[in-house]
Scaffold this active site. Structure first.
Site, mmCIF file in Angstrom:
data_model
loop_
_atom_site.group_PDB
_atom_site.id
_atom_site.type_symbol
_atom_site.label_atom_id
_atom_site.label_comp_id
_atom_site.label_asym_id
_atom_site.label_seq_id
_atom_site.Cartn_x
_atom_site.Cartn_y
_atom_site.Cartn_z
ATOM 1 C CG HIS A 1 -1.878 -1.121 1.325
ATOM 2 N ND1 HIS A 1 -1.776 -2.104 2.278
ATOM 3 C CD2 HIS A 1 -2.970 -1.427 0.584
ATOM 4 C CE1 HIS A 1 -2.782 -2.962 2.124
ATOM 5 N NE2 HIS A 1 -3.513 -2.587 1.114
ATOM 6 C CB VAL B 1 5.592 -4.405 -2.498
ATOM 7 C CG1 VAL B 1 6.677 -4.410 -1.427
ATOM 8 C CG2 VAL B 1 5.539 -3.048 -3.200
#
Ligand code: AMP
Length: 278
Positions: free
Chosen positions: A34, A173
């Site tokens: 995020h 990620v």
């Protein structure tokens, strides 16, 4: 600048800063994935709004809506540290009137792959994203490649419904060992986590091959030998714009996507591969 928490449209209007606005829609339990989206938003706009809303519409009755992690205070700290201007955190009642009737249909792509495994999921996702776009009125919105089919459907919605919003995307990620970050990873025991590594390992094995059939076979082999704790939902190689399966005549970018249950936790992951005909 103080971080502003907005609960409804009026709060948002008051909090709206000057210049261009980028929205980062999330369900909270924020992690480094995020944060990568937030950094992209900050780089591409003057004012960053992060929405934190666990959307009941995108969960089926048998899924983990009530169990979904909610870590609001820690999320606010993360947003402050990342220089976010506004956190939009509506209550379910603020988003959905009891007599609501109209929603977005994700169409054919919404019934494929992840949509086949989770009927109605993408209708729920697109409905909340369209509502967030209308309430926040951003110039740009940022999404992760981690949810590749969601990203493709949001691009489709923007094109098909002429939404005046630029969609930006950010690579997945991962942990150093390859596990894609997910808010649901906190549910994994040490044993589960070891088993879960088979997803990213399978994707890497597939991506090292050159033809669709060999890519699928190499990834499948890793999943098949991962042991009993892994319950694979699907492994597919698809056109990233339509999520239709590709065959050996396909050329260009494809997405190798996997979903599996590890214990009680359902995980998804994907990688892009470029196919050139021999
Ligand atoms: P979620 O809170 O899981 O609904 O995710 C909110 C946004 O963050 C979506 O656009 C996701 O694709 C993105 N996201 C989630 N995990 C990752 C990750 N590991 N890397 C990059 N983006 C992510």
């Amino acid at each position: 600048m103080e971080l502003i928490v907005a609960r409804n449209r009026e709060d948002l209007v008051k909090a709206r800063g000057g210049g261009e606005v980028a929205l980062v829609p999330t369900m909270g339990a924020l992690h480094e994935g995020h944060k990568a989206l937030i950094r992209q938003a900050r780089a591409r706009a003057d004012h960053v709004v992060v929405s934190i809303f666990v959307n009941p519409l995108q969960f089926a009755p048998n899924e983990d809506f009530s169990r979904y992690p909610r870590t609001f205070e820690a999320d606010l700290d993360a947003c402050r540290a990342e220089g976010v201007d506004v956190v939009f955190h509506p209550a379910v009642e603020d988003m959905y009137a009891p007599d609501r009737q109209v929603s977005v249909s994700a169409g054919r792509m919404g019934e494929l792959v992840e949509g086949a495994a989770r009927p109605g999921h993408f209708d729920g996702v697109l409905t909340v994203v369209l509502k967030l776009f209308n309430v926040v009125q951003p110039d740009r919105a940022v999404f992760g490649q981690k949810d590749a089919q969601q990203l493709a459907l949001i691009r489709r919605m923007v094109a098909d419904l002429d939404l005046p919003i630029e969609i930006l995307d950010v690579p997945t990620v991962r942990e150093p060992d390859g596990l894609a970050l997910s808010s649901r990873n906190r549910f994994l025991s040490d044993d589960d986590r070891r088993v879960a590594l088979a997803l990213s390992r399978a994707l890497r094995a597939g991506a090292a091959e050159l033809t669709p059939s060999r890519i699928r076979a190499a990834a499948r082999e890793v999943l098949d030998t991962a042991g009993p704790g892994l319950d694979v939902d699907y492994l597919v190689l698809v056109d990233p714009a339509t999520f239709a399966e590709v065959d050996d005549s396909y050329e260009g970018m494809a997405v190798l996507a996997v979903a599996a249950r590890v214990g009680a936790t359902r995980l998804i992951d994907n990688v892009s591969v470029t196919l050139t005909r021999a």
